[in-house]
Motif scaffolding. Structure first.
Motif, PDB file in Angstrom:
ATOM      1  N   ALA A   1       0.871  -1.292  -0.122  1.00  0.00           N
ATOM      2  CA  ALA A   1       0.005   0.013  -0.105  1.00  0.00           C
ATOM      3  C   ALA A   1       0.844   1.331  -0.170  1.00  0.00           C
ATOM      4  N   LEU A   2       1.916   1.284   0.860  1.00  0.00           N
ATOM      5  CA  LEU A   2       2.772   2.371   0.847  1.00  0.00           C
ATOM      6  C   LEU A   2       3.763   2.647  -0.363  1.00  0.00           C
ATOM      7  N   VAL A   3       4.143   1.698  -0.976  1.00  0.00           N
ATOM      8  CA  VAL A   3       4.724   1.730  -2.121  1.00  0.00           C
ATOM      9  C   VAL A   3       3.700   2.170  -3.431  1.00  0.00           C
ATOM     10  N   GLY A   4       2.606   1.443  -3.207  1.00  0.00           N
ATOM     11  CA  GLY A   4       1.344   2.037  -4.390  1.00  0.00           C
ATOM     12  C   GLY A   4       1.317   3.581  -4.182  1.00  0.00           C
TER      13      GLY A   4
ATOM     14  N   PHE B   1       3.047   5.961  -3.056  1.00  0.00           N
ATOM     15  CA  PHE B   1       4.187   6.629  -3.555  1.00  0.00           C
ATOM     16  C   PHE B   1       4.100   6.651  -4.950  1.00  0.00           C
ATOM     17  N   THR B   2       4.038   5.500  -5.563  1.00  0.00           N
ATOM     18  CA  THR B   2       4.086   5.473  -7.063  1.00  0.00           C
ATOM     19  C   THR B   2       2.831   6.266  -7.860  1.00  0.00           C
ATOM     20  N   LEU B   3       1.674   6.443  -7.217  1.00  0.00           N
ATOM     21  CA  LEU B   3       0.642   7.323  -7.354  1.00  0.00           C
ATOM     22  C   LEU B   3       1.039   8.845  -7.592  1.00  0.00           C
ATOM     23  N   GLY B   4       1.803   9.198  -6.255  1.00  0.00           N
ATOM     24  CA  GLY B   4       2.335  10.290  -6.349  1.00  0.00           C
ATOM     25  C   GLY B   4       3.302  10.655  -7.550  1.00  0.00           C
ATOM     26  N   VAL B   5       4.247   9.802  -7.585  1.00  0.00           N
ATOM     27  CA  VAL B   5       5.168  10.150  -8.784  1.00  0.00           C
ATOM     28  C   VAL B   5       4.445  10.331 -10.122  1.00  0.00           C
ATOM     29  N   VAL B   6       3.534   9.380 -10.195  1.00  0.00           N
ATOM     30  CA  VAL B   6       2.755   9.511 -11.521  1.00  0.00           C
ATOM     31  C   VAL B   6       2.014  10.724 -11.711  1.00  0.00           C
ATOM     32  N   GLY B   7       1.475  11.084 -10.590  1.00  0.00           N
ATOM     33  CA  GLY B   7       0.593  12.303 -10.801  1.00  0.00           C
ATOM     34  C   GLY B   7       1.566  13.563 -10.902  1.00  0.00           C
ATOM     35  N   LEU B   8       2.515  13.723 -10.502  1.00  0.00           N
ATOM     36  CA  LEU B   8       3.526  14.757 -10.749  1.00  0.00           C
ATOM     37  C   LEU B   8       4.190  14.664 -12.191  1.00  0.00           C
ATOM     38  N   SER B   9       4.484  13.239 -12.677  1.00  0.00           N
ATOM     39  CA  SER B   9       4.939  13.153 -13.992  1.00  0.00           C
ATOM     40  C   SER B   9       3.769  13.634 -14.986  1.00  0.00           C
TER      41      SER B   9
ATOM     42  N   LEU C   1      -1.520  15.011  -1.974  1.00  0.00           N
ATOM     43  CA  LEU C   1      -2.180  13.997  -0.977  1.00  0.00           C
ATOM     44  C   LEU C   1      -1.493  12.782  -0.998  1.00  0.00           C
ATOM     45  N   CYS C   2      -0.856  11.881  -1.979  1.00  0.00           N
ATOM     46  CA  CYS C   2      -0.248  10.737  -1.900  1.00  0.00           C
ATOM     47  C   CYS C   2       0.625  10.778  -1.271  1.00  0.00           C
ATOM     48  N   PHE C   3       1.572  11.741  -1.192  1.00  0.00           N
ATOM     49  CA  PHE C   3       2.754  11.941  -0.404  1.00  0.00           C
ATOM     50  C   PHE C   3       2.474  12.477   0.838  1.00  0.00           C
TER      51      PHE C   3
ATOM     52  N   VAL D   1       4.470   6.539   7.642  1.00  0.00           N
ATOM     53  CA  VAL D   1       5.691   6.442   8.194  1.00  0.00           C
ATOM     54  C   VAL D   1       5.769   7.071   9.610  1.00  0.00           C
ATOM     55  N   ALA D   2       5.030   8.332   9.670  1.00  0.00           N
ATOM     56  CA  ALA D   2       5.077   8.902  11.114  1.00  0.00           C
ATOM     57  C   ALA D   2       4.292   7.898  12.073  1.00  0.00           C
TER      58      ALA D   2
END
Length: 73
Positions: A21-24, A26-34, A55-57, A64-65
């Motif tokens: 879930a966490l990797v997913g 983060f991946t959605l956040g990177v894809v959104g920025l790209s 929001l994903c980030f 993590v917190a």
């Protein structure tokens, strides 16, 4: 020494699901920025894509917190 295999299996399962879930997220956040520049070129709102990525980030940082809180407490 006895090993509680059921507890070990449940810890493994929960950690696997949390990791995926966490990797997913983060991946959605990177894809959104790209996709931000392509959305702006197509005339769509780039702020919605950027907000979704942030929001994903933020959700990743919150997870993590919370994990660090669980370890410390």
């Amino acid at each position: 020494m006895k090993i509680d295999w059921a507890a070990l299996g449940s810890v493994f399962g929960v950690s696997l699901v949390a990791t995926v879930a966490l990797v997913g997220l983060f991946t959605l956040g990177v894809v959104g920025l790209s996709k931000r520049e392509s959305a702006a070129q197509q005339g769509n709102s780039a702020t919605a894509v950027t907000s979704g990525a942030y929001l994903c980030f933020a959700l990743c940082a919150a997870a993590v917190a919370y994990g660090i809180f669980l370890i410390v407490a």
